[in-house]
Motif scaffolding. Structure first.
Motif, PDB file in Angstrom:
ATOM      1  N   GLY A 110       0.929  -1.452  -0.008  1.00 33.70           N
ATOM      2  CA  GLY A 110      -0.100  -0.109  -0.030  1.00 33.70           C
ATOM      3  C   GLY A 110       0.801   1.380  -0.025  1.00 33.70           C
ATOM      4  N   ASN A 111       0.577   2.078   0.803  1.00 31.66           N
ATOM      5  CA  ASN A 111       1.356   3.296   1.012  1.00 31.66           C
ATOM      6  C   ASN A 111       2.615   3.033   1.941  1.00 31.66           C
ATOM      7  OD1 ASN A 111      -0.613   4.643  -0.412  1.00 31.66           O
ATOM      8  ND2 ASN A 111      -1.844   5.140   1.608  1.00 31.66           N
ATOM      9  N   CYS A 112       2.992   1.975   2.453  1.00 31.38           N
ATOM     10  CA  CYS A 112       4.283   1.858   3.120  1.00 31.38           C
ATOM     11  C   CYS A 112       5.217   1.317   2.140  1.00 31.38           C
ATOM     12  CB  CYS A 112       3.954   0.832   4.318  1.00 31.38           C
ATOM     13  SG  CYS A 112       2.552   1.458   5.467  1.00 31.38           S
ATOM     14  N   SER A 113       6.474   1.863   2.375  1.00 30.92           N
ATOM     15  CA  SER A 113       7.511   1.194   1.604  1.00 30.92           C
ATOM     16  C   SER A 113       8.827   1.185   2.555  1.00 30.92           C
ATOM     17  CB  SER A 113       7.779   2.079   0.097  1.00 30.92           C
ATOM     18  OG  SER A 113       7.985   3.404   0.681  1.00 30.92           O
ATOM     19  N   GLY A 114       9.975   0.479   2.095  1.00 33.74           N
ATOM     20  CA  GLY A 114      11.088   0.364   2.656  1.00 33.74           C
ATOM     21  C   GLY A 114      10.749  -0.128   4.137  1.00 33.74           C
TER      22      GLY A 114
END
Length: 223
Positions: A110-114
């Protein structure tokens, strides 16, 4: 300042320890014999430290000494990979790979990365049992297996794997006794233990029980 040992010093130490009492019985030890024994001793010493003491249930980082002795061999690499449905398969392990240390995946959803996940090395036979509980993006945890010199990191379509970092123990340097000015990469105290092991191998190979007993008494036994 820490002293650095060269192969010339190692060679001299082997001669000295095997020629106890100025017997000169081993004055004609060929360089290739020392080379084979020393490199064999390096590999056996590393394996003992990594494997640890079965009685004490110790591993490669159970003591500060082991951590310090082995850190020279630690190396990291970002692995290439491709998606295989419910897991990603990395490319072949690095050519200098010796032993596994740690695998760290960086993932997104979703909007979460790394996001850094904790990944556990598990047996291939347990994959089906683990899949109902892991992987889990919410709990930032997953697992991986090693097969065919490749790593299978499981995502079960719960997240996207962006990067995979492998930390491993590399193979030690091969020591060529024709280049006696070469520096041994291990600390002096470790080099002394390895040299004692090399003496034991040489003495055993030429069936000198007295020399073997003298060197064996100094050889490290697991710790």
């Amino acid at each position: 300042m820490e002293r650095i040992m060269t192969l010339s010093q190692v060679s001299a130490k082997i001669d000295l320890r095997l020629n106890k009492g100025a017997s000169a019985d081993y004055d004609n030890i060929w360089s290739y014999v020392k080379q084979e024994a020393f490199n064999k001793s390096v590999n056996e010493w590393i394996r003992r430290q990594y494997h640890g003491n079965n009685i004490k249930q110790e591993g490669d980082e159970e003591t500060v000494i082991r951590i310090d002795d082995l850190q020279v061999l630690l190396k990291s690499d970002n692995l290439s990979f491709r998606d295989k449905g419910i897991y990603i398969e990395t490319g072949k392990l690095p050519s200098d790979y010796l032993y596994f240390k740690r695998l760290t995946p960086y993932v997104s959803k979703g909007n979460c990365s790394g996001i850094l996940l904790q990944s556990h090395l598990r047996e291939e036979a347990n994959v089906n049992d683990l899949l109902p509980q892991l992987p889990s993006f919410d709990f930032e945890e997953t697992f991986h297996t090693i097969r065919g010199n490749k790593i299978h990191l499981y995502h079960n379509k719960d997240f996207i794997v962006d990067k995979v970092e492998l930390v491993y123990y590399r193979k030690p340097v091969f020591y060529n006794f024709k280049k006696l000015d070469s520096i041994v990469e291990f600390k002096d105290d470790v080099c002394e233990l390895i040299t004692d092991d090399a003496c034991k191998i040489i003495a055993s190979d030429i069936e000198s029980l007295n020399a073997k007993a003298l060197t064996e008494s100094r050889v490290e036994s697991n710790n």
